[in-house]
Design an enzyme around this catalytic site. Structure first.
Site, mmCIF file in Angstrom:
data_model
loop_
_atom_site.group_PDB
_atom_site.id
_atom_site.type_symbol
_atom_site.label_atom_id
_atom_site.label_comp_id
_atom_site.label_asym_id
_atom_site.label_seq_id
_atom_site.Cartn_x
_atom_site.Cartn_y
_atom_site.Cartn_z
ATOM 1 N N GLY A 176 0.800 -1.226 0.000
ATOM 2 C CA GLY A 176 0.000 0.000 0.000
ATOM 3 C C GLY A 176 0.828 1.268 0.000
ATOM 4 O O GLY A 176 1.891 1.361 -0.635
ATOM 5 N N VAL A 228 3.950 -2.187 15.521
ATOM 6 C CA VAL A 228 4.327 -0.840 15.966
ATOM 7 C C VAL A 228 3.428 -0.300 17.077
ATOM 8 O O VAL A 228 3.662 0.799 17.573
ATOM 9 C CB VAL A 228 4.399 0.163 14.788
ATOM 10 C CG1 VAL A 228 5.558 -0.173 13.866
ATOM 11 C CG2 VAL A 228 3.079 0.231 14.029
ATOM 12 N N ASN A 249 3.353 5.414 9.016
ATOM 13 C CA ASN A 249 2.284 5.134 8.055
ATOM 14 C C ASN A 249 1.359 3.988 8.488
ATOM 15 O O ASN A 249 0.191 3.975 8.112
ATOM 16 C CB ASN A 249 2.929 4.800 6.698
ATOM 17 C CG ASN A 249 1.969 4.089 5.767
ATOM 18 O OD1 ASN A 249 1.138 4.715 5.113
ATOM 19 N ND2 ASN A 249 2.063 2.763 5.705
ATOM 20 N N TYR A 297 -11.773 5.398 14.128
ATOM 21 C CA TYR A 297 -10.707 5.720 13.160
ATOM 22 C C TYR A 297 -10.504 7.234 13.096
ATOM 23 O O TYR A 297 -9.372 7.728 13.133
ATOM 24 C CB TYR A 297 -11.099 5.161 11.795
ATOM 25 C CG TYR A 297 -10.090 5.419 10.694
ATOM 26 C CD1 TYR A 297 -8.868 4.741 10.673
ATOM 27 C CD2 TYR A 297 -10.356 6.328 9.671
ATOM 28 C CE1 TYR A 297 -7.948 4.970 9.652
ATOM 29 C CE2 TYR A 297 -9.449 6.554 8.656
ATOM 30 C CZ TYR A 297 -8.237 5.872 8.650
ATOM 31 O OH TYR A 297 -7.322 6.106 7.648
ATOM 32 N N LYS A 311 -7.215 9.474 13.836
ATOM 33 C CA LYS A 311 -6.611 10.289 12.769
ATOM 34 C C LYS A 311 -6.603 11.777 13.141
ATOM 35 O O LYS A 311 -5.728 12.523 12.702
ATOM 36 C CB LYS A 311 -7.339 10.034 11.449
ATOM 37 C CG LYS A 311 -7.078 8.621 10.904
ATOM 38 C CD LYS A 311 -5.654 8.491 10.375
ATOM 39 C CE LYS A 311 -5.109 7.101 10.397
ATOM 40 N NZ LYS A 311 -3.718 7.005 9.958
ATOM 41 N N PRO A 322 -4.174 11.273 3.142
ATOM 42 C CA PRO A 322 -4.655 10.811 1.840
ATOM 43 C C PRO A 322 -6.174 10.872 1.776
ATOM 44 O O PRO A 322 -6.858 10.899 2.799
ATOM 45 C CB PRO A 322 -4.201 9.345 1.776
ATOM 46 C CG PRO A 322 -3.304 9.135 2.946
ATOM 47 C CD PRO A 322 -3.662 10.169 3.964
#
Ligand SMILES: NC(=O)c1ccc[n+]([C@@H]2O[C@H](COP(=O)([O-])OP(=O)(O)OC[C@H]3O[C@@H](n4cnc5c(N)ncnc54)[C@H](O)[C@@H]3O)[C@@H](O)[C@H]2O)c1
Length: 250
Positions: free
Chosen positions: A21, A66, A92, A157, A161, A187
């Site tokens: 991705g 991570v 990312n 989410y 973000k 994005p």
């Protein structure tokens, strides 16, 4: 997309979620610009490493979750041992399981916050000791333009973000004295393996129609923005959020 400009020559770039991705495209793009790449993913990012080494780059693949403090600390130790420096960190790695609030359980809430937000803090802590000494550094944290959309089922989410933006903004203040900039990049809906698993075709078409540029994003669309923000040229840009989203408007 190819470039002959070696804007990242001599830099060590750490990219999380680099196995596929957007993360893979960014790892390859920074490598193409001259960086030595440390690609981190849940599974060994074999394909990414093969592409980079075939192009003549030094590339190291590390396996880590991570969201895990011990595993991210081990990534930092491995970078210290094998390269002795880190100039660029692109946080990312992320997940986006759709859950309406009635279906959203605490476990999913915690997992999304851990993978999408805790990970950025943990990777910064792991990498900073190898970034500060040179007096130059670039950190980019992935956020999402979904924070301004009307998409249902993404409250967890969107919280993570939004957190990526707040973390970037605050961290920029702390790290400016060390010559380190911190920015967030968002994005739009971008065609990646993760998105193709989670989104029906109608959702992809609707997202494209909501943008000024009426096609879905591709991983390569993020490379230029992140390459610029991690270059010398972007030295005076910090604490910002760049939505590389085809002109999404709502
Ligand atoms: N694709 C989109 O439409 C879109 C839109 C806005 C923002 N984003 C953000 O861009 C980033 C990448 O998204 P993508 O679409 O390329 O995702 P993807 O699912 O295609 O790839 C994500 C990669 O991250 C890795 N990863 C996931 N959890 C991890 C963990 N705990 N530790 C280490 N690696 C982990 C996965 O193994 C995978 O290789 C995410 O932060 C996402 O929120 C994506």
């Amino acid at each position: 997309m190819t470039t002959t400009f070696q804007t990242h020559a001599g830099r060590v770039a750490v990219v999380t979620g680099a196995g596929r991705g957007i993360g893979q495209a960014v790892a390859l793009g920074l490598g193409e610009r001259g960086a030595t790449v440390v690609a981190v993913d849940l599974q060994h990012p074999q394909e990414t490493i093969e592409h980079l080494t075939a192009a003549g780059r030094t590339a190291i693949g590390l396996t880590a979750d991570v969201s895990d403090p011990e595993q991210t600390a081990a990534v930092g130790t491995e970078i210290e041992r094998r390269l002795g420096r880190a100039d660029i960190l692109v946080n990312n790695a992320g997940i986006f399981p759709f859950r309406d609030i009635d279906e959203l359980d605490y476990e999913t809430w915690r997992r999304v916050l851990a993978v999408n937000l805790d990970s950025q803090f943990l990777m910064v802590k792991a990498v900073l000791p190898n970034m500060k000494p040179s007096g130059w550094g670039r950190i980019v944290n992935l956020t999402s333009n979904s924070i301004v959309t009307a998409a249902p089922g993404l409250s967890h989410y969107m919280a993570s973000k939004m957190g990526n933006i707040g973390f970037s903004r605050g961290l920029a203040n702390d790290l400016a004295p060390y010559g380190i900039t911190v920015n967030a990049v968002g994005p739009t809906l971008t065609i990646t393996p993760g998105v193709l698993q989670a989104h029906p075709p109608e959702a992809l078409a609707a997202a494209a129609q909501a943008q000024a540029i009426k096609r879905n994003g591709l991983p390569a669309d993020l490379v230029g923005t992140i390459a610029f923000l991690t270059s010398d040229d972007a030295a005076f840009i910090t604490g910002q959020t760049v939505m590389a989203d085809g002109g999404y408007a709502r």
